[in-house]
Motif scaffolding. Sequence first.
Motif, short mmCIF file in Angstrom:
data_model
loop_
_atom_site.label_atom_id
_atom_site.label_comp_id
_atom_site.label_asym_id
_atom_site.label_seq_id
_atom_site.Cartn_x
_atom_site.Cartn_y
_atom_site.Cartn_z
N LEU A 242 0.85 -1.18 0.00
CA LEU A 242 0.00 0.00 0.00
C LEU A 242 0.89 1.23 0.00
CD1 LEU A 242 -3.12 0.73 0.29
CD2 LEU A 242 -2.53 1.34 2.62
N LEU A 243 0.75 2.05 -1.03
CA LEU A 243 1.55 3.27 -1.15
C LEU A 243 0.62 4.47 -0.98
CD1 LEU A 243 4.44 4.29 -1.76
CD2 LEU A 243 3.72 4.51 -4.16
N VAL A 409 6.24 -8.55 -3.86
CA VAL A 409 5.09 -7.67 -4.10
C VAL A 409 4.28 -8.19 -5.28
CG1 VAL A 409 4.35 -5.34 -4.67
CG2 VAL A 409 6.32 -5.68 -3.16
N GLY A 410 3.05 -8.62 -4.99
CA GLY A 410 2.17 -9.13 -6.03
C GLY A 410 1.00 -8.21 -6.32
N THR A 411 0.64 -7.40 -5.35
CA THR A 411 -0.47 -6.45 -5.51
C THR A 411 -0.04 -5.11 -4.95
OG1 THR A 411 -2.07 -8.24 -5.22
CG2 THR A 411 -2.90 -5.99 -5.00
N LEU A 412 -0.25 -4.06 -5.73
CA LEU A 412 0.16 -2.72 -5.32
C LEU A 412 -1.06 -1.82 -5.34
CD1 LEU A 412 3.38 -0.91 -6.60
CD2 LEU A 412 1.40 0.29 -5.71
N ILE A 413 -1.41 -1.29 -4.17
CA ILE A 413 -2.57 -0.43 -4.03
C ILE A 413 -2.10 1.01 -3.82
CG2 ILE A 413 -4.71 0.01 -2.75
CD1 ILE A 413 -4.70 -2.70 -4.06
N LEU A 414 -2.64 1.94 -4.59
CA LEU A 414 -2.32 3.35 -4.43
C LEU A 414 -3.44 4.04 -3.67
CD1 LEU A 414 -0.92 4.40 -7.94
CD2 LEU A 414 0.35 3.85 -5.86
N THR A 415 -3.05 4.79 -2.66
CA THR A 415 -4.03 5.54 -1.90
C THR A 415 -3.45 6.92 -1.60
OG1 THR A 415 -5.48 5.48 0.04
CG2 THR A 415 -3.24 4.75 0.35
N GLY A 433 7.36 -3.41 -11.52
CA GLY A 433 7.00 -4.21 -12.68
C GLY A 433 5.55 -4.66 -12.71
N ILE A 434 4.69 -4.04 -11.95
CA ILE A 434 3.26 -4.39 -11.95
C ILE A 434 2.44 -3.11 -12.04
CG2 ILE A 434 3.46 -6.56 -10.68
CD1 ILE A 434 2.79 -5.10 -8.15
N LYS A 435 1.25 -3.24 -12.58
CA LYS A 435 0.37 -2.07 -12.72
C LYS A 435 -0.36 -1.88 -11.40
CE LYS A 435 -2.95 -0.01 -15.89
NZ LYS A 435 -2.05 1.07 -16.27
N PRO A 436 -0.26 -0.69 -10.81
CA PRO A 436 -0.92 -0.47 -9.52
C PRO A 436 -2.43 -0.35 -9.65
CG PRO A 436 0.16 1.55 -10.25
CD PRO A 436 0.52 0.48 -11.24
N THR A 437 -3.11 -0.65 -8.56
CA THR A 437 -4.55 -0.49 -8.48
C THR A 437 -4.84 0.75 -7.64
OG1 THR A 437 -4.92 -2.87 -8.60
CG2 THR A 437 -6.71 -1.54 -7.68
N LYS A 438 -5.69 1.62 -8.15
CA LYS A 438 -6.06 2.82 -7.39
C LYS A 438 -7.20 2.49 -6.45
CE LYS A 438 -4.57 6.02 -11.00
NZ LYS A 438 -4.97 7.06 -11.96
#
Length: 786
Positions: A242-243, A409-415, A433-438
């Motif tokens: 979570l970023l 890191v398999g899932t990247l969430i942007l907040t 190397g992965i597309k983040p999820t907003k």
Amino acid sequence: MRKIYIGYDLGDGETIVSYNVWTDDPKAPEETVKSFIMPTMNKNDIPIPTAFCKIGDNIFLGNKIVRKKMDANSYFVGNFKKRPTDLLKNYTEQDLADLYRIFKEETSDWPGVELPESLLKLRDDIVTFTDTLFYYKTIDKDGNEYCFMDELEPYFKAGDKIDSFTFCVGHPTKWGLEQEKGALDVAIYKKIMQQTCLGKGSFEYKGNVYPSELIMDAESRAAFLYTRKTYGINNKDNTFLLLDVGSSTVDLTALKQNGDAHNDGNTYLGARIIDYQILNFFKECIKKKNVYEYYDDYVRNNNGEKQMLLACRYAKEAVFTKSKDIDADEPNPTVEIKMPGSDGGKVRENFTYEDLKNIEKQPIKDVLQSELEQSEEVLNLVDNNTWEEELVRYLSEQNNILKSKDYNVGTLILTGSASVMPSVNRACERVFGIKPTKDPSRACSIANGLVYAGISNERSREFKENIEIFSRHLPSIIEEDVINLAENVSEFLADYIIDDVIKTQLLNWKKGEIATLEDSIEVIKHKCSEDGLKNILKYNDQYNRIIKNWLEGIVDKIAQKLSRMGQKYGVDIPIKDIIFPNVNVPGLDKSKGSMISLESLDVGFDILNSLISIIIGIIGTTCFPSLLVVILGIISLLPATLSGIIFTVLAAIPGPGWAVLAVLAGVGIAKLVQEGLDGFKNSIMSKICSWNFPQTARNLIPEKVLTGKLPEQKNKIKQEIYNSFSSEKTKNDLSAAIIEKLEIDRCITEIRYAIENNAVRTEWEQDKKEAPMSLRDQIAQRLERL
């Protein structure tokens, strides 16, 4: 019992508040966490600017500030959530340590110490904004007077009884991770919050007064709970990242399936940097149009530039909202930036995607230096990087740390409100190397997580009560063992000072290696000074061993008690992992069922060895002042004692003794006979220590006579050292300092988190509503646990 939990995410750029009504009735349906409709916004999940203005007797909040015309008497404050220690730049480490002890006191009163005006202004701004926000009255879209707290009114009707309010306020993650300044930042921030309506111990609503509680927690903790509650983790091989990208800071939380977490943060890389870059762009544009005089006059007569900065941020967000990708081949819509107030028609500028791309190519060092007043260390680190390049550098650094700890890191969430920036997406894809999820609720995710932190805190309340009892007895646990330390250290130091220092130097003089007794005494004084003793003892194996053995006993005693306390609440913590710095949030070990283990944490060093020099420093600082009085007393007697010994020995030797003394004194035998022994003695006693005795004379002094009085002095100094160690003041000072350095408070917090996570995990598992396990799967799971 019904309580209202409120999460307050006071950001540097934007602020939002969330709430939940909690009940301990297991049959009652669980209330979802909601964000308030913030003043002037008229819908949920939308924050307001962290800014307020005072025009006359009225205080205004929210986006309406941008449209307010101000005169020279107006007062505008924006982007005021600064790091407290950034306002204490001229303070020494000792000054900061003293302030920490003062601010850490449990009283909610503001300390009566002299502080910089900038820090007092920060306090006053936060108090004004917070108190106004929670009691602010505005007009909603239907023309009705409105306060966001009115959303709670239905819970006070129909006979429902609300017992209390709990306010959970977040602070940047990095503050909690740093051992020195970070702890002071949190302590000051909490004290500031205690001056607001949230920290008074009671909260007034609709004319009624309710008990209230103020809780401070790291924003990474809120992110941790929000992520687990919202997303869960289904793949044990992957890590959720979570970023949280805000206006002032970037916070990062990596969460494994087993519950282990890595937290970190960057305190200077917030998106407000780009706000300042847009403002500079705006000023350059209007200079070219020859309308800068209006802007300059506007800025000079009030707080207009800060208000203008807010307008630039709105323009930036409008561009981001309309952009799917900053590099996308699409029409180039225009957003207008204009100066607030009636003169805005003269001072305005169009702002496009192309402008934003050009701005993002500019280095950020100038803004960090001139506007945000960052340290030379930060400026050198940033070098000539753009905002995106610096974000990539920071994320790359964190990714290396994660890989070293086997975080995949398999899932990247942007907040966070600034996470919509396309440059954030690009940086994340480039590094991970992965597309983040907003996150769909990115603006209020931390506020929601703070609500969860408040609720989780309820589950560990009994543990905290037990900890309070434990904390009260903790000093006595250490003080009991100080007597053992005093015995061992006093014996060692007495041996060292008398045998290794004083005796050695006297014998060196006797052998002719030192010219005069004065020189010998100067060496003794140097070695027995505070710095001399500390430097020598720091590397002395025997002294280190004494401290280490004592420290091992203390740590083991404390660890045993904490471990037993944790096990009472289903938290299994190996004693070897109980106390050490920089602990990550402990995880939930699925293989142990409801128990929690810290065995997976890699300390990476021998914690006791790492603490030895710290504890030695504490002992030295606490005990050496009184010890030095004793040592200097002994040294002050040496000249008279030594000259008396030498005179007696040499004078008692027929012939050679008198002859040597007469030669050294520069007098003849006739004068000696004429003046008598007493006159002769008085004339040379004060000179003996400064004479460079010939080796013949030195050889006449028996070693056992020269050092014969030292055993008596050794017993005296041993007793004095023991007394200084075992005094009540020393025991209290040592106990307080060692408790702080062992980071017992941090360890207790980690155990509390583990207890809360254990309870919350059960709820999350139930929320999944998984199908019943087959017999084969049940057997397989049992075998896995074995």
